[in-house]
Every structure is written in C-alpha cells, then in structure tokens.
Design a protein around this motif. Structure first.
Motif, PDB file in Angstrom:
ATOM      1  N   LEU A 197     -11.689  32.322  22.495  1.00 63.19           N
ATOM      2  CA  LEU A 197     -10.859  31.457  21.717  1.00 63.19           C
ATOM      3  C   LEU A 197      -9.795  31.725  21.224  1.00 63.19           C
ATOM      4  CD1 LEU A 197     -13.747  30.170  19.321  1.00 63.19           C
ATOM      5  CD2 LEU A 197     -13.125  29.224  21.449  1.00 63.19           C
ATOM      6  N   TYR A 198      -8.647  31.026  21.006  1.00 63.71           N
ATOM      7  CA  TYR A 198      -7.441  31.200  20.624  1.00 63.71           C
ATOM      8  C   TYR A 198      -7.763  31.874  19.066  1.00 63.71           C
ATOM      9  CZ  TYR A 198      -5.077  28.149  23.639  1.00 63.71           C
ATOM     10  OH  TYR A 198      -4.828  27.719  25.044  1.00 63.71           O
ATOM     11  N   TRP A 199      -6.889  32.577  18.760  1.00 64.75           N
ATOM     12  CA  TRP A 199      -6.924  33.330  17.183  1.00 64.75           C
ATOM     13  C   TRP A 199      -5.858  33.308  16.483  1.00 64.75           C
ATOM     14  CZ3 TRP A 199     -10.813  34.782  14.451  1.00 64.75           C
ATOM     15  CH2 TRP A 199     -10.704  35.709  13.498  1.00 64.75           C
ATOM     16  N   PRO A 200      -6.088  32.663  15.156  1.00 58.20           N
ATOM     17  CA  PRO A 200      -7.156  32.503  14.623  1.00 58.20           C
ATOM     18  C   PRO A 200      -7.944  31.288  14.892  1.00 58.20           C
ATOM     19  CG  PRO A 200      -5.660  31.721  13.137  1.00 58.20           C
ATOM     20  CD  PRO A 200      -4.939  32.418  14.162  1.00 58.20           C
ATOM     21  N   ILE A 201      -9.342  31.188  14.904  1.00 62.68           N
ATOM     22  CA  ILE A 201      -9.974  30.109  15.188  1.00 62.68           C
ATOM     23  C   ILE A 201      -9.671  28.900  14.498  1.00 62.68           C
ATOM     24  CG2 ILE A 201     -12.292  28.869  15.294  1.00 62.68           C
ATOM     25  CD1 ILE A 201     -13.702  31.683  15.979  1.00 62.68           C
ATOM     26  N   LYS A 202      -9.328  28.958  13.227  1.00 62.56           N
ATOM     27  CA  LYS A 202      -8.770  27.881  12.204  1.00 62.56           C
ATOM     28  C   LYS A 202      -7.591  27.677  12.272  1.00 62.56           C
ATOM     29  CE  LYS A 202     -13.083  28.310   9.515  1.00 62.56           C
ATOM     30  NZ  LYS A 202     -13.952  28.385   8.316  1.00 62.56           N
ATOM     31  N   GLN A 203      -6.884  27.363  13.600  1.00 64.45           N
ATOM     32  CA  GLN A 203      -5.332  27.215  13.550  1.00 64.45           C
ATOM     33  C   GLN A 203      -5.063  26.086  12.541  1.00 64.45           C
ATOM     34  OE1 GLN A 203      -3.419  27.852  16.741  1.00 64.45           O
ATOM     35  NE2 GLN A 203      -5.156  29.511  17.746  1.00 64.45           N
ATOM     36  N   ALA A 204      -3.646  25.962  12.239  1.00 62.90           N
ATOM     37  CA  ALA A 204      -3.408  25.190  11.400  1.00 62.90           C
ATOM     38  C   ALA A 204      -3.720  23.635  11.824  1.00 62.90           C
ATOM     39  CB  ALA A 204      -1.830  24.969  11.327  1.00 62.90           C
ATOM     40  N   SER A 205      -3.668  23.379  13.058  1.00 59.91           N
ATOM     41  CA  SER A 205      -3.866  21.846  13.612  1.00 59.91           C
ATOM     42  C   SER A 205      -5.617  21.527  13.189  1.00 59.91           C
ATOM     43  CB  SER A 205      -3.726  21.509  15.021  1.00 59.91           C
ATOM     44  OG  SER A 205      -4.464  22.741  15.974  1.00 59.91           O
ATOM     45  N   ILE A 206      -6.252  22.598  13.480  1.00 59.20           N
ATOM     46  CA  ILE A 206      -7.828  22.429  13.135  1.00 59.20           C
ATOM     47  C   ILE A 206      -8.085  22.538  11.574  1.00 59.20           C
ATOM     48  CG2 ILE A 206     -10.008  23.613  13.145  1.00 59.20           C
ATOM     49  CD1 ILE A 206      -9.121  24.597  15.933  1.00 59.20           C
ATOM     50  N   GLY A 207      -7.288  23.141  10.839  1.00 63.01           N
ATOM     51  CA  GLY A 207      -7.306  23.044   9.369  1.00 63.01           C
ATOM     52  C   GLY A 207      -6.841  21.808   8.798  1.00 63.01           C
ATOM     53  N   ALA A 208      -5.881  21.292   9.241  1.00 63.97           N
ATOM     54  CA  ALA A 208      -5.516  19.961   8.961  1.00 63.97           C
ATOM     55  C   ALA A 208      -6.476  18.760   9.127  1.00 63.97           C
ATOM     56  CB  ALA A 208      -4.062  19.658   9.452  1.00 63.97           C
ATOM     57  N   LEU A 209      -6.964  18.685  10.494  1.00 64.63           N
ATOM     58  CA  LEU A 209      -7.937  17.909  10.693  1.00 64.63           C
ATOM     59  C   LEU A 209      -9.229  18.069   9.775  1.00 64.63           C
ATOM     60  CD1 LEU A 209      -7.998  17.774  14.551  1.00 64.63           C
ATOM     61  CD2 LEU A 209      -7.080  16.162  13.095  1.00 64.63           C
ATOM     62  N   ASP A 210      -9.661  19.220   9.732  1.00 64.10           N
ATOM     63  CA  ASP A 210     -10.728  19.561   8.863  1.00 64.10           C
ATOM     64  C   ASP A 210     -10.426  19.203   7.288  1.00 64.10           C
ATOM     65  OD1 ASP A 210     -13.335  20.829   8.132  1.00 64.10           O
ATOM     66  OD2 ASP A 210     -12.487  22.646   7.651  1.00 64.10           O
ATOM     67  N   ASN A 211      -9.397  19.264   6.922  1.00 65.72           N
ATOM     68  CA  ASN A 211      -9.061  18.653   5.336  1.00 65.72           C
ATOM     69  C   ASN A 211      -9.037  17.291   5.274  1.00 65.72           C
ATOM     70  OD1 ASN A 211      -8.923  20.899   3.978  1.00 65.72           O
ATOM     71  ND2 ASN A 211      -6.734  21.261   4.470  1.00 65.72           N
ATOM     72  N   ARG A 212      -8.769  16.384   6.359  1.00 68.42           N
ATOM     73  CA  ARG A 212      -8.575  15.132   6.323  1.00 68.42           C
ATOM     74  C   ARG A 212      -9.815  14.523   6.613  1.00 68.42           C
ATOM     75  NH1 ARG A 212      -4.014  13.246  10.326  1.00 68.42           N
ATOM     76  NH2 ARG A 212      -4.740  11.174   9.588  1.00 68.42           N
ATOM     77  N   ILE A 213     -10.579  15.151   7.410  1.00 69.38           N
ATOM     78  CA  ILE A 213     -12.125  14.622   7.667  1.00 69.38           C
ATOM     79  C   ILE A 213     -13.084  14.770   6.315  1.00 69.38           C
ATOM     80  CG2 ILE A 213     -14.419  15.298   8.721  1.00 69.38           C
ATOM     81  CD1 ILE A 213     -12.907  15.669  11.238  1.00 69.38           C
ATOM     82  N   LEU A 214     -12.566  15.508   5.284  1.00 65.25           N
ATOM     83  CA  LEU A 214     -13.183  15.585   3.985  1.00 65.25           C
ATOM     84  C   LEU A 214     -12.940  14.336   3.471  1.00 65.25           C
ATOM     85  CD1 LEU A 214     -12.130  19.207   2.733  1.00 65.25           C
ATOM     86  CD2 LEU A 214     -14.082  18.474   3.746  1.00 65.25           C
ATOM     87  N   LEU A 215     -12.046  13.680   3.474  1.00 61.31           N
ATOM     88  CA  LEU A 215     -11.623  12.391   2.788  1.00 61.31           C
ATOM     89  C   LEU A 215     -12.747  11.192   3.336  1.00 61.31           C
ATOM     90  CD1 LEU A 215      -7.799  12.683   2.618  1.00 61.31           C
ATOM     91  CD2 LEU A 215      -9.305  12.922   0.897  1.00 61.31           C
ATOM     92  N   ASP A 216     -12.776  11.387   4.572  1.00 58.58           N
ATOM     93  CA  ASP A 216     -13.610  10.368   5.403  1.00 58.58           C
ATOM     94  C   ASP A 216     -15.199  10.772   4.702  1.00 58.58           C
ATOM     95  OD1 ASP A 216     -12.093   8.681   7.432  1.00 58.58           O
ATOM     96  OD2 ASP A 216     -11.983  10.684   8.043  1.00 58.58           O
ATOM     97  N   GLU A 217     -15.449  12.028   4.890  1.00 61.75           N
ATOM     98  CA  GLU A 217     -16.957  12.373   4.488  1.00 61.75           C
ATOM     99  C   GLU A 217     -17.182  11.943   2.664  1.00 61.75           C
ATOM    100  OE1 GLU A 217     -17.000  16.100   7.366  1.00 61.75           O
ATOM    101  OE2 GLU A 217     -16.412  16.488   5.211  1.00 61.75           O
ATOM    102  N   ARG A 218     -16.128  12.422   2.196  1.00 61.18           N
ATOM    103  CA  ARG A 218     -16.333  11.880   0.818  1.00 61.18           C
ATOM    104  C   ARG A 218     -16.588  10.543   0.454  1.00 61.18           C
ATOM    105  NH1 ARG A 218     -12.215  12.254  -4.473  1.00 61.18           N
ATOM    106  NH2 ARG A 218     -13.739  12.108  -5.886  1.00 61.18           N
ATOM    107  N   ALA A 219     -15.794   9.643   1.046  1.00 62.45           N
ATOM    108  CA  ALA A 219     -16.003   8.084   1.133  1.00 62.45           C
ATOM    109  C   ALA A 219     -17.335   7.519   1.524  1.00 62.45           C
ATOM    110  CB  ALA A 219     -14.910   7.504   1.639  1.00 62.45           C
ATOM    111  N   GLN A 220     -17.820   8.321   2.511  1.00 63.10           N
ATOM    112  CA  GLN A 220     -19.109   7.919   3.223  1.00 63.10           C
ATOM    113  C   GLN A 220     -20.440   8.698   2.834  1.00 63.10           C
ATOM    114  OE1 GLN A 220     -18.727   7.565   7.460  1.00 63.10           O
ATOM    115  NE2 GLN A 220     -16.424   7.927   7.363  1.00 63.10           N
ATOM    116  N   ILE A 221     -20.397   9.688   2.153  1.00 63.51           N
ATOM    117  CA  ILE A 221     -21.466  10.367   2.194  1.00 63.51           C
ATOM    118  C   ILE A 221     -21.799  11.015   0.820  1.00 63.51           C
ATOM    119  CG2 ILE A 221     -22.282  10.531   4.438  1.00 63.51           C
ATOM    120  CD1 ILE A 221     -21.293  13.800   3.717  1.00 63.51           C
TER     121      ILE A 221
END
Length: 182
Positions: free
Chosen positions: A114-138
């Motif tokens: 894998l590319y290093w670091p695994i948690k690249q900025a683009s992945i981290g941004a998606l991870d954070n934004r998905i938290l908002l979806d998760e919060r609203a739904q579960i």
C-alpha cells in the motif's frame, strides 16, 4: 527462534505478535472476519454497524481509478482487526497505543504493498465526512457538536450482518488485489 513477546490468536489460528507485527503475520481473512464483528463507536450506535462496512463505504467514495489507493481506503482501519477500535476521543491519550497502531499499519502496508501512510489525506477526509452520515443514521440524536468539518457524503449505512459484511469486504479486497496483481 527469537522470542517476539505476547501474541493474539487470530480467527485463522495464526499468532499475531502485537508488539512485533510483521507482514507475514498479516492475513486478509483475519482482517475481514475481525472487522466484520467489530462494532463502530464502541457499540454506542442504535444498531450494529461494523468497521468492515464502514471501510467498504470509505472505499466506495474514493474518486480515483488507482486500485492501490482504493485498497488503502478499504484497509484504512485494518489495524483495528488486531487492536480493536478505540474511540477517537481516547486514542490520543494513550501514547503507547499510537506507536503500536503505527507498527501494525506498517506491517499491513508492507504485506499489501500500500501507499504510505495508509491514512492519506484524501482517505482521512472521506473518513471524517462519513462520520457525519453515520451520526445522522445510527447515533442517538443530540444537540452536541462533533466538530467535524465538511459535508456528509450521503452514504447509506445498511447495518450488515457480520457474515455479509465479511463476505462483501473479502470480495472487494479480491477485486482490488486482482487489479493490482493480474
């Protein structure tokens, strides 16, 4: 043989040395199985929601054809298969955990090239934004702000049964791995 310290027995029966992880100890079947049984938010959601399903959602929102980057998105939380999912508000207060997690992530990255670091900025941004979806739904609605920047990604949390989440995770891994290793 050099003593590597205490180990965790994995789903497939392997020994995983938490303080001395090596690429040869990493097994995708162990990762998929453990993440499918691991509930996000320390279980404080309104329904079971696995880290495996979360990982699939993050990968699904990657806007790239780069299979290696997509695989990194799928495996961005793979270390949790061996270390469990410690809630963000606590992780920063356990300094040794950060180094242990980093060592496991390095072994995973080396195993799957894998590319290093695994948690690249683009992945981290998606991870954070998905938290908002998760919060609203579960998550139980509250007036408390999570202080997360960005907008939700409009993903749908399905609350897959662990066996289904494991199967879908492995299928997607195999598609991406096959694209990298034709």
């Amino acid at each position: 043989m050099v003593e590597r310290g205490d180990w965790l027995q994995t789903f497939t029966g392997k020994q995983f040395y938490l303080l001395d992880p090596r690429p040869e100890d990493v097994c995708i079947e162990d990762i998929a199985h453990a993440l499918s049984l691991l509930c996000r938010y320390a279980g404080h959601c309104t329904t079971f929601y696995s880290v495996a399903e979360h990982s699939l959602l993050v990968e699904s929102k990657m806007k790239t054809d780069d299979a290696r980057m997509r695989l990194g998105a799928l495996l961005h939380d793979a270390a949790e298969a061996y270390l469990v999912d410690i809630p963000r508000p606590l992780k920063g207060h356990i300094p040794p955990y950060g180094q242990i997690e980093l060592n496991v992530e390095v072994a995973i990255a080396e195993k799957f090239d894998l590319y290093w670091p695994i948690k690249q900025a683009s992945i981290g941004a998606l991870d954070n934004r998905i938290l908002l979806d998760e919060r609203a739904q579960i998550m139980t609605p509250t007036n408390h702000d999570w202080n997360i920047e960005g907008k939700p990604l409009s993903v749908k949390v399905r609350g897959y049964h662990p066996q289904q989440a494991e199967s879908l995770f492995l299928r997607r891994f195999n598609e991406l791995w096959g694209a990298l290793n034709p």
